[in-house]
Scaffold this motif. Structure first.
Motif, PDB file in Angstrom:
ATOM      1  N   ALA A 146      -0.806  32.913 -19.652  1.00  0.00           N
ATOM      2  CA  ALA A 146      -2.256  32.982 -19.456  1.00  0.00           C
ATOM      3  C   ALA A 146      -2.874  31.605 -19.273  1.00  0.00           C
ATOM      4  O   ALA A 146      -3.789  31.423 -18.466  1.00  0.00           O
ATOM      5  CB  ALA A 146      -2.905  33.693 -20.646  1.00  0.00           C
ATOM      6  N   MET A 166      -8.801  30.842 -22.557  1.00  0.00           N
ATOM      7  CA  MET A 166      -7.389  31.218 -22.454  1.00  0.00           C
ATOM      8  C   MET A 166      -6.496  30.152 -23.085  1.00  0.00           C
ATOM      9  O   MET A 166      -5.523  30.466 -23.779  1.00  0.00           O
ATOM     10  CB  MET A 166      -6.995  31.402 -20.986  1.00  0.00           C
ATOM     11  CG  MET A 166      -7.642  32.562 -20.290  1.00  0.00           C
ATOM     12  SD  MET A 166      -7.091  32.645 -18.569  1.00  0.00           S
ATOM     13  CE  MET A 166      -8.461  33.543 -17.833  1.00  0.00           C
ATOM     14  N   ILE A 177       0.477  36.410 -15.048  1.00  0.00           N
ATOM     15  CA  ILE A 177       0.532  36.149 -16.492  1.00  0.00           C
ATOM     16  C   ILE A 177       1.960  36.296 -17.000  1.00  0.00           C
ATOM     17  O   ILE A 177       2.441  35.508 -17.818  1.00  0.00           O
ATOM     18  CB  ILE A 177      -0.397  37.114 -17.245  1.00  0.00           C
ATOM     19  CG1 ILE A 177      -1.856  36.892 -16.862  1.00  0.00           C
ATOM     20  CG2 ILE A 177      -0.218  36.963 -18.756  1.00  0.00           C
ATOM     21  CD1 ILE A 177      -2.434  35.596 -17.300  1.00  0.00           C
ATOM     22  N   SER A 220      -6.634  38.522 -20.795  1.00  0.00           N
ATOM     23  CA  SER A 220      -5.509  37.722 -20.300  1.00  0.00           C
ATOM     24  C   SER A 220      -4.579  37.319 -21.436  1.00  0.00           C
ATOM     25  O   SER A 220      -3.356  37.284 -21.266  1.00  0.00           O
ATOM     26  CB  SER A 220      -6.030  36.482 -19.576  1.00  0.00           C
ATOM     27  OG  SER A 220      -6.808  36.841 -18.446  1.00  0.00           O
ATOM     28  N   TRP A 274      -2.777  39.468 -10.883  1.00  0.00           N
ATOM     29  CA  TRP A 274      -3.061  38.670 -12.078  1.00  0.00           C
ATOM     30  C   TRP A 274      -2.106  39.026 -13.220  1.00  0.00           C
ATOM     31  O   TRP A 274      -1.588  38.135 -13.900  1.00  0.00           O
ATOM     32  CB  TRP A 274      -4.505  38.877 -12.500  1.00  0.00           C
ATOM     33  CG  TRP A 274      -4.919  38.034 -13.662  1.00  0.00           C
ATOM     34  CD1 TRP A 274      -5.045  38.421 -14.960  1.00  0.00           C
ATOM     35  CD2 TRP A 274      -5.241  36.632 -13.633  1.00  0.00           C
ATOM     36  NE1 TRP A 274      -5.436  37.360 -15.734  1.00  0.00           N
ATOM     37  CE2 TRP A 274      -5.566  36.257 -14.963  1.00  0.00           C
ATOM     38  CE3 TRP A 274      -5.302  35.681 -12.617  1.00  0.00           C
ATOM     39  CZ2 TRP A 274      -5.939  34.961 -15.289  1.00  0.00           C
ATOM     40  CZ3 TRP A 274      -5.671  34.386 -12.946  1.00  0.00           C
ATOM     41  CH2 TRP A 274      -5.976  34.031 -14.261  1.00  0.00           C
ATOM     42  N   ASN A 275      -1.874  40.313 -13.431  1.00  0.00           N
ATOM     43  CA  ASN A 275      -0.959  40.728 -14.501  1.00  0.00           C
ATOM     44  C   ASN A 275       0.439  40.175 -14.277  1.00  0.00           C
ATOM     45  O   ASN A 275       1.115  39.734 -15.210  1.00  0.00           O
ATOM     46  CB  ASN A 275      -0.911  42.252 -14.578  1.00  0.00           C
ATOM     47  CG  ASN A 275      -2.219  42.849 -15.074  1.00  0.00           C
ATOM     48  OD1 ASN A 275      -3.165  42.124 -15.355  1.00  0.00           O
ATOM     49  ND2 ASN A 275      -2.285  44.160 -15.154  1.00  0.00           N
TER      50      ASN A 275
END
Length: 331
Positions: free
Chosen positions: A282, A150, A277, A207, A273-274
């Motif tokens: 990320a 990432m 971000i 990600s 998680w989205n």
């Protein structure tokens, strides 16, 4: 005085020349524009880190559930039903935004399909495949390699990582390597470990894509669409698996883990998680992901009675210290 004049305008004689008008306009514009408060930015960053931590903890439990299903549910069938359950879980909240944004989804269908491939269909199939030949602990530890990927993606995208974050990442990575290698940096990988490295690459790619999600695309609509497309992508492989391997026995030993990975590891964790971000990026969220080996080790101790020992404690200290160092936002 210019701010007061802007809020409560009063009749005034016409300006003698254009220069005076320009000066007044410039003064008013400069006075009314305010930067975003640092406290608000800090709250957003703190929430992003907490959401990334929530997703990491939930996903840590999914490795235990995945390993538990390895001998009873074929990998492709497990992944397919995981996303069917996830679709049913998010439908009450996401169906309306999805229908409302159908034209927007169609306009960005290529981007959404790519995210579905890496984050839904490919990543989870690789994880379940790895569960056939490696332990849950190794799965969690190897997935900690994804933050490095990432960070590479973030750097290629023009993001400055900073010396503090790089030092924190290297410290956490050293802790992970020591934990996987049981005190040695020379690690002997099994076939399942290699599958997990491929899964880490797929997850890191997903990600990185999230950072480029179109702003007009609603988060719930995006989540629902990726789940739907991912299930459709898996449908042909599911049909082949059902024909060649046969189905699986439906019971508490299979339904329980499937419900966990479908509702919590998919619907709840992917939403968290989205959002993380979107708030912190990320690379920074990926640093929090380094905590996954620690969470898996603690779950293994609590559920399976596996003791960490001195080496495990030292490795955890390196991972936690590295995450703390890399997560602190500079001024």
């Amino acid at each position: 005085m210019s701010l007061i004049t802007a809020r409560h305008p009063t009749p005034a004689p016409a300006p003698e020349d254009d220069t005076s008008t320009t000066n007044i306009t410039t003064t008013i514009t400069t006075t009314t524009e305010k930067p975003v408060p640092a406290r608000k930015l800090a709250r957003g960053a703190g929430l992003g880190v907490l959401l990334a931590l929530l997703a990491t903890v939930v996903w840590s439990g999914s490795f235990v559930a995945t390993r538990d299903m390895a001998d009873t549910v074929p990998p492709v069938q497990a992944v397919f039903w995981r996303w069917i359950i996830a679709l049913l879980a998010v439908a009450p909240f996401a169906a309306r935004p999805f229908l409302r944004q159908w034209r927007t989804v169609r306009r960005h269908l290529g981007f959404v399909a790519l995210a579905s491939l890496f984050g839904v269909a490919l990543y989870n199939t690789l994880v379940h495949q790895a569960g056939l030949t490696t332990s849950a602990s190794n799965m969690g530890m190897i997935m900690a390699a994804s933050p490095v990927i990432m960070a590479v993606y973030a750097r290629l995208g023009g993001e400055r990582l900073g010396a503090r974050r790089i030092l924190g990442m290297l410290t956490a990575a050293l802790g992970v390597l020591l934990l996987v290698g049981k005190g040695s940096l020379a690690v002997d990988f099994a076939a399942g470990d290699l599958w997990m490295f491929a899964a880490a690459l797929s997850f890191a790619s997903y990600s990185a894509l999230l950072k480029r999600k179109p702003a007009e695309l609603d988060g719930l609509a995006f989540l629902f669409t990726t789940f739907l497309l991912g299930a459709l992508m898996l449908a042909p492989a599911y049909a082949v698996s059902l024909t060649v391997q046969g189905g699986f026995t439906v019971g508490l030993a299979t339904v329980g883990p499937l419900l966990y990975v479908g509702v919590f590891s998919s619907a709840v964790a992917f939403f968290a998680w989205n959002k993380a971000i979107a708030l912190v990026g990320a690379a920074r969220a990926g640093v929090v992901y380094y905590l996954q080996p620690v969470c898996v080790a603690l779950l293994s101790y609590a559920l399976l009675g596996e003791r960490l020992g001195l080496l495990g404690g030292a490795s955890m200290a390196l991972i936690l210290g590295g995450v703390a160092l890399a997560s602190v936002r500079g001024r």
